[in-house]
Design an enzyme around this catalytic site. Structure first.
Site, mmCIF file in Angstrom:
data_model
loop_
_atom_site.group_PDB
_atom_site.id
_atom_site.type_symbol
_atom_site.label_atom_id
_atom_site.label_comp_id
_atom_site.label_asym_id
_atom_site.label_seq_id
_atom_site.Cartn_x
_atom_site.Cartn_y
_atom_site.Cartn_z
ATOM 1 N N GLU A 30 30.864 57.684 61.344
ATOM 2 C CA GLU A 30 32.259 58.102 61.160
ATOM 3 C C GLU A 30 32.329 59.542 60.649
ATOM 4 O O GLU A 30 33.218 60.305 61.034
ATOM 5 C CB GLU A 30 32.959 57.164 60.162
ATOM 6 C CG GLU A 30 33.058 55.702 60.602
ATOM 7 C CD GLU A 30 33.969 55.479 61.796
ATOM 8 O OE1 GLU A 30 34.805 56.346 62.091
ATOM 9 O OE2 GLU A 30 33.823 54.421 62.457
ATOM 10 N N HIS B 165 17.124 49.289 64.242
ATOM 11 C CA HIS B 165 18.512 48.818 64.290
ATOM 12 C C HIS B 165 19.438 50.011 64.339
ATOM 13 O O HIS B 165 19.410 50.865 63.462
ATOM 14 C CB HIS B 165 18.796 47.959 63.050
ATOM 15 C CG HIS B 165 19.965 47.043 63.233
ATOM 16 N ND1 HIS B 165 21.261 47.498 63.240
ATOM 17 C CD2 HIS B 165 20.031 45.703 63.428
ATOM 18 C CE1 HIS B 165 22.074 46.456 63.429
ATOM 19 N NE2 HIS B 165 21.354 45.355 63.545
ATOM 20 N N PHE B 166 20.286 50.051 65.354
ATOM 21 C CA PHE B 166 21.106 51.253 65.558
ATOM 22 C C PHE B 166 22.515 50.839 65.965
ATOM 23 O O PHE B 166 23.260 51.622 66.520
ATOM 24 C CB PHE B 166 20.446 52.085 66.671
ATOM 25 C CG PHE B 166 20.759 53.551 66.644
ATOM 26 C CD1 PHE B 166 20.808 54.260 65.449
ATOM 27 C CD2 PHE B 166 20.981 54.253 67.833
ATOM 28 C CE1 PHE B 166 21.074 55.625 65.439
ATOM 29 C CE2 PHE B 166 21.243 55.610 67.833
ATOM 30 C CZ PHE B 166 21.286 56.296 66.636
ATOM 31 N N ARG C 225 45.767 43.680 56.013
ATOM 32 C CA ARG C 225 45.286 43.262 57.333
ATOM 33 C C ARG C 225 43.872 42.701 57.196
ATOM 34 O O ARG C 225 43.096 43.118 56.344
ATOM 35 C CB ARG C 225 45.360 44.394 58.362
ATOM 36 C CG ARG C 225 44.377 45.509 58.174
ATOM 37 C CD ARG C 225 44.473 46.531 59.313
ATOM 38 N NE ARG C 225 43.518 47.595 59.104
ATOM 39 C CZ ARG C 225 42.228 47.543 59.491
ATOM 40 N NH1 ARG C 225 41.768 46.483 60.105
ATOM 41 N NH2 ARG C 225 41.405 48.555 59.256
ATOM 42 N N GLU D 17 40.390 42.003 62.793
ATOM 43 C CA GLU D 17 41.551 41.691 63.635
ATOM 44 C C GLU D 17 41.783 42.726 64.731
ATOM 45 O O GLU D 17 42.106 42.386 65.867
ATOM 46 C CB GLU D 17 42.826 41.597 62.772
ATOM 47 C CG GLU D 17 43.133 40.211 62.297
ATOM 48 C CD GLU D 17 44.491 40.151 61.610
ATOM 49 O OE1 GLU D 17 45.075 39.072 61.594
ATOM 50 O OE2 GLU D 17 44.966 41.188 61.082
ATOM 51 N N ARG D 18 41.620 44.012 64.339
ATOM 52 C CA ARG D 18 41.831 45.090 65.309
ATOM 53 C C ARG D 18 40.819 44.967 66.460
ATOM 54 O O ARG D 18 41.185 45.064 67.637
ATOM 55 C CB ARG D 18 41.683 46.450 64.608
ATOM 56 C CG ARG D 18 41.922 47.640 65.520
ATOM 57 C CD ARG D 18 41.794 48.971 64.764
ATOM 58 N NE ARG D 18 41.429 50.048 65.665
ATOM 59 C CZ ARG D 18 40.180 50.372 65.992
ATOM 60 N NH1 ARG D 18 39.167 49.695 65.485
ATOM 61 N NH2 ARG D 18 39.929 51.367 66.830
ATOM 62 N N ASP E 208 32.342 44.044 58.445
ATOM 63 C CA ASP E 208 31.088 44.759 58.691
ATOM 64 C C ASP E 208 31.319 46.142 58.140
ATOM 65 O O ASP E 208 32.131 46.900 58.661
ATOM 66 C CB ASP E 208 30.827 44.806 60.202
ATOM 67 C CG ASP E 208 29.541 45.533 60.563
ATOM 68 O OD1 ASP E 208 28.920 46.146 59.678
ATOM 69 O OD2 ASP E 208 29.176 45.505 61.756
ATOM 70 N N SER F 41 31.933 54.395 67.301
ATOM 71 C CA SER F 41 30.756 55.027 66.691
ATOM 72 C C SER F 41 29.492 54.197 66.919
ATOM 73 O O SER F 41 28.391 54.656 66.628
ATOM 74 C CB SER F 41 30.982 55.257 65.195
ATOM 75 O OG SER F 41 31.112 54.030 64.515
ATOM 76 N N HIS F 42 29.628 52.962 67.412
ATOM 77 C CA HIS F 42 28.463 52.150 67.757
ATOM 78 C C HIS F 42 28.337 51.914 69.252
ATOM 79 O O HIS F 42 27.545 51.087 69.688
ATOM 80 C CB HIS F 42 28.503 50.794 67.042
ATOM 81 C CG HIS F 42 28.247 50.919 65.579
ATOM 82 N ND1 HIS F 42 29.255 50.964 64.667
ATOM 83 C CD2 HIS F 42 27.101 51.047 64.880
ATOM 84 C CE1 HIS F 42 28.738 51.098 63.450
ATOM 85 N NE2 HIS F 42 27.447 51.159 63.552
#
Lengths: 335, 335
Positions: A187, A119-120, A301, A305-306, A177, A46-47
């Site tokens: 999202e 900022h995007f 988790r 990490e992902r 974040d 999404s970024h």
């Protein structure tokens, strides 16, 4: 979802070409394209390229200056300020992080005020960059009103993300974040596009009713995460990334926005702390005890990490085909 | 609930006498009694006289030094460190706040590391004290494990409160102070004592099951507010108020605790920012636009407003009769 595969270099180049074609200079196009590439690399879709049409719209409309040449200045030994010259944030951030880090290493703590910037992107690129230099990082930005304060039904706060990063021993930094909205708008947009439902509590429909339909929420308003506590944190972000750094609130950014689909002007607050000056030489090693505990619990988790796992794969990434067609048209300026 | 009325001076004196009788010197007894009085004044009952038996227990057991003489030191122009000498936090805080505030007014930003201290109060006294000096304040402490990370069923985090204060024009500061647990342990204890239920999601019973019975949660574990996002913030507090300031984690504090019913040793992180240096002369006035907006929305209330309203009443306060009997016995040392 139909997708095509692009290498990380191809992702960068496609983003760069779209931005250049829309009028950004090399330095600005490079900084944004690099941010987009790193988002795709880390699975932060999404970024990633998903945002390029918004970046391009702001260049085409003239809202954002594609030739911004932001110069950080040292206000005090512990404070850095940067006027973003109405450019996209990545170039200003790339130029500020080192001065901020050096200030924190001298004073133990330092802060950056970035203003007049658009900022995007995600916030983890800036906090993670600090943690990679051995510092603790915290950052927040506000955006445009999309979130109702708890108890209200109309948008007043931005999705107002916060990010925190902690330097680790022999590991990539610990980084979170997150939007202080129950869900990030990107999202919700992806869920609407892909026909998924979202959890109850994510937002209200146009009549102020709770709904699981992301399309209704796009016509209504998001809610803060965690009820009144999350709402208080979102208000803290409005104050910190707004007046505290010399910028406006989300609702003021919206008032002066031209609704071209890209980010309004806003501020960013970044904090950097040298934990070795504050807590002693041993503190990063000490903190590993907590990460060991957490990693030993089934069902828990660590945030980030992902992303760090996906990052190890240097191969191509799957990108939505429709998006790629749109971007290739933008890169040719034939939209 | 049977209650008796005590004036604010009587509240202070009762607290002071209990602490003195348990071995605290005048300076320490005064600082704690003043903190307790201000909590009762503001209707923050779970941080008022209710805590005195815990303070006393730690003095009686010898865990806490009632004669601590903490001295803040200037580590860098932007960083203050204070070894709490194993005392209760209020005396150290009273001595540190002015040095921290002056550092922030010089450097624009400053931080305090308080270690070897026993924190058993709310956090708003310290952040509000900064905002009363025109500064933005942020503080956090960890405690003893009571909260399971999201996905887990065993306590690893403290209730880990955070507090934020913003200086206002012609108003008391905007202040929030909240556990990153779904509910503060003091509130759960009061609900158990008074026979109230708590909202589902507050915590898990001893078998890891969701329950609304506060007595079951006291045998089980609290949950973070706001799911995985609140859990991440609670972990941030563990890192900031632990290794970052040179202290341990909640679980380490618990390992060395003697379970006398009072607070274990821990650290506190306090951040102070001069918004006029960072954001310009006008920023406090500017921020009033947001407070006006919020106060215009039905159903929205500002955190801290209730406390500041109650504060205006200088008359007596109702206190639980059983508690008063217990404290009067402690003040006579006839328990």
């Amino acid at each position: 979802m139909n997708s095509v595969e692009l290498s990380l270099d191809e992702i960068y180049q496609l983003a760069f070409d779209c931005l250049k074609r829309a009028g950004a200079d090399d330095a600005n196009a490079d900084a944004v394209a690099d941010t987009v590439k790193r988002a795709e690399r880390d699975g932060s879709v999404s970024h990633g390229l998903f945002r390029i049409p918004g970046y391009v719209a702001t260049l085409n409309s003239g809202k954002v200056n594609g030739n911004a040449d932001p110069q950080p200045e040292q206000v005090t030994p512990a404070m850095v300020r940067c006027h973003g010259q109405n450019g996209h944030a990545p170039l200003a951030l790339a130029r500020c992080i080192e001065m901020l880090a050096q200030s924190a290493k001298t004073c133990g703590i330092a802060a950056l005020s970035l203003t007049h910037s658009h900022h995007f992107a995600a916030l983890w690129p800036e906090t993670e960059a600090l943690a990679e230099r051995g510092l603790v990082g915290f950052a927040c930005v506000s955006y445009t009103p999309m979130v109702a304060p708890t108890g209200g039904t109309e948008a007043l706060f931005g999705t107002n993300p916060i990010s925190f990063a902690w330097p680790r021993q022999d590991h990539p930094p610990f980084v979170f974040d997150m939007a202080t909205a129950a869900m990030a708008m990107g999202e919700v947009q992806l869920a609407a596009r892909d026909g998924h439902q979202v959890p109850l509590g994510t937002g209200l429909g146009p009549e102020g009713e709770l709904t699981t339909d992301p399309k209704e929420i796009l016509k209504g308003v998001l809610l803060p995460f965690g009820g009144h506590k999350g709402s208080a944190i979102s208000l803290m972000v409005e104050l910190m990334a707004g007046p505290m750094v010399g910028e406006g609130f989300s609702f003021e950014a919206a008032e002066s926005n031209n609704d071209d689909g890209g980010p309004p002007q806003g501020g960013e607050f970044i904090l950097a702390i040298d934990p070795k000056i504050m807590g002693g030489e041993n503190c990063v090693e000490h903190a590993e005890k907590m990460f060991s505990k957490l990693q030993g619990i089934d069902g828990v988790r660590l945030p980030g990490e992902r992303r760090h796992k996906l990052r190890q794969d240097t191969g191509p990434r799957k990108v939505n085909s429709e998006l790629i067609s749109k971007l290739r048209a933008l890169a040719q300026n034939s939209q």
